[in-house]
Design an enzyme around this catalytic site. Structure first.
Site, PDB file in Angstrom:
ATOM      1  CG  MET A   1      -1.898  -1.214   1.158  1.00  0.00           C
ATOM      2  SD  MET A   1      -3.450  -0.946   2.019  1.00  0.00           S
ATOM      3  CE  MET A   1      -2.889  -0.689   3.675  1.00  0.00           C
ATOM      4  N   GLY A   2       2.142   1.077  -0.393  1.00  0.00           N
ATOM      5  CA  GLY A   2       3.037   2.229  -0.509  1.00  0.00           C
ATOM      6  C   GLY A   2       3.571   2.703   0.824  1.00  0.00           C
ATOM      7  CE1 TYR A   3       4.997   8.433   3.955  1.00  0.00           C
ATOM      8  CE2 TYR A   3       5.487   7.021   5.815  1.00  0.00           C
ATOM      9  CZ  TYR A   3       5.497   8.255   5.217  1.00  0.00           C
ATOM     10  OH  TYR A   3       6.035   9.327   5.889  1.00  0.00           O
TER      11      TYR A   3
ATOM     12  CD  GLN B   1       7.121 -14.053  11.289  1.00  0.00           C
ATOM     13  OE1 GLN B   1       8.158 -14.527  10.850  1.00  0.00           O
ATOM     14  NE2 GLN B   1       6.946 -13.761  12.575  1.00  0.00           N
TER      15      GLN B   1
ATOM     16  N   GLY C   1      11.154  -2.819   5.569  1.00  0.00           N
ATOM     17  CA  GLY C   1      10.423  -4.093   5.589  1.00  0.00           C
ATOM     18  C   GLY C   1       9.952  -4.438   4.181  1.00  0.00           C
ATOM     19  CG  HIS C   2       6.930  -2.035   2.204  1.00  0.00           C
ATOM     20  ND1 HIS C   2       6.814  -0.880   2.938  1.00  0.00           N
ATOM     21  CD2 HIS C   2       5.702  -2.623   2.234  1.00  0.00           C
ATOM     22  CE1 HIS C   2       5.581  -0.768   3.396  1.00  0.00           C
ATOM     23  NE2 HIS C   2       4.884  -1.808   2.994  1.00  0.00           N
TER      24      HIS C   2
ATOM     25  CG  HIS D   1       8.515   0.178   6.123  1.00  0.00           C
ATOM     26  ND1 HIS D   1       8.797  -1.169   6.153  1.00  0.00           N
ATOM     27  CD2 HIS D   1       7.177   0.285   6.331  1.00  0.00           C
ATOM     28  CE1 HIS D   1       7.683  -1.843   6.403  1.00  0.00           C
ATOM     29  NE2 HIS D   1       6.680  -0.987   6.499  1.00  0.00           N
TER      30      HIS D   1
ATOM     31  CB  SER E   1       4.338  -0.607  10.881  1.00  0.00           C
ATOM     32  OG  SER E   1       3.056  -0.103  10.578  1.00  0.00           O
TER      33      SER E   1
HETATM   34  O1  PAF Z   1      -0.190  -5.848   3.588  1.00  0.00           O
HETATM   35  C1  PAF Z   1      -0.607  -4.914   2.868  1.00  0.00           C
HETATM   36  O2  PAF Z   1       0.068  -3.906   2.674  1.00  0.00           O
HETATM   37  C2  PAF Z   1      -1.983  -5.017   2.238  1.00  0.00           C
HETATM   38  O3  PAF Z   1      -2.874  -5.651   3.079  1.00  0.00           O
HETATM   39  C3  PAF Z   1      -1.961  -5.675   0.841  1.00  0.00           C
HETATM   40  C4  PAF Z   1      -1.503  -7.128   0.923  1.00  0.00           C
HETATM   41  C5  PAF Z   1      -1.043  -4.907  -0.084  1.00  0.00           C
HETATM   42  C6  PAF Z   1      -3.362  -5.667   0.241  1.00  0.00           C
HETATM   43  O4  PAF Z   1      -3.842  -4.372   0.091  1.00  0.00           O
END
Ligand code: PAF
Length: 274
Positions: free
Chosen positions: A21-23, A139, A27-28, A25, A176
């Protein structure tokens, strides 16, 4: 997006997707690195999905910074970023939802009753658009990952789900996008989540096998923090998310925690192998 993916598949390339969902960090970014290792073409989707937010939740103020996200993804050499418009995803007269039944009802589901239906619906749409061979989830949202695994198994999506470990700040706070809401004091208070989880883990390692005793002890620890308002602490089987009466050797469990620090609701967990 579909045309791009079909073309890549024709060329024999394996597609890896990281839905976000962007923003972004670290973790992503750790998920993106895994997607790159496991595929030939790494795709990241950025879409703040309205259907997974409850009416009183933070959809409108959810943090967004597309320019920064794109810079970060460029620096990781991501092959494609899919950023659909909300009206494209949920077109006029949209009527179709994907609902996983049992595993969505407890824990997060008790506090966010419509959340997982929104998640499984958007993830199905993203899978249809991107057609990934592998998809990487964190996770950190352990129940979400289990729900998606259930959906993929039940609906036979031809995609392999990878669950990547939680990335923490040096002091233990799980990364987060919502951490940005915390004041300086709340940021300090938020450390209680990880401390309580580590304490719970230690109790299990010391052979405390009664989940309620562990939960009660963690609860007492959290009650010492004024800004903390606990939604739940639960110990669940790591695959089925059932809540056992007793912890048994040879199994894996998550200790899950959801707690408001001031107005910010945070979730965290720890995987314990007994
Ligand atoms: O974990 C998230 O960021 C969201 O729940 C996801 C999996 C991108 C679905 O909108």
């Amino acid at each position: 997006m579909q045309n791009f993916s079909i073309q890549m598949k024709r060329e024999g390339k394996k597609i890896g997707l990281v839905p976000t969902m962007g923003y972004l960090h670290d973790g992503h970014l750790s998920l993106v690195k895994i997607a790159k290792e496991k595929s030939d073409v790494a795709v990241v989707s950025i879409f703040v999905n309205p259907t997974q937010f409850g009416p009183s939740e933070d959809f409108n103020k959810y943090p967004r910074d597309e320019a920064r996200d794109l810079e970060l993804l460029k620096s990781l050499n991501v092959d494609a970023v899919f950023m659909p418009d909300s009206n494209e995803i949920y077109q006029f007269n949209y009527q179709t939802y994907v609902d996983v039944e049992e595993i969505t009802k407890k824990q997060e589901g008790e506090f966010r009753p419509t959340h997982f239906k929104g998640v499984t619906t958007i993830v199905s749409i993203l899978f249809n658009c991107v057609q990934p061979d592998v998809a990487v989830f964190g996770q950190k949202d352990a129940q979400q990952a289990a729900v998606i695994n259930r959906m993929v198994n039940d609906l036979k999506f031809p995609v392999k789900i990878i669950i990547a470990p939680i990335i923490r700040e040096p002091d233990g706070l799980a990364m987060s996008s919502r951490n940005v809401y915390l004041s300086i004091q709340e940021r300090k208070d938020a450390l209680i989540l990880y401390r309580a989880l580590k304490y719970g883990e230690k109790l299990i390692e010391g052979k405390e096998m009664n989940p309620q005793v562990i939960i009660d002890n963690m609860r007492i620890m959290i009650s010492g923090i004024e800004s903390a308002r606990l939604d739940y602490i639960r110990i669940v089987n790591a695959y089925y998310f059932t809540e056992p009466d007793f912890i048994e050797g040879g199994n894996e469990y998550y200790i899950l925690i959801a707690c408001k620090i001031g107005k910010t609701r945070l979730i965290d967990n720890i995987l314990v192998q007994v």
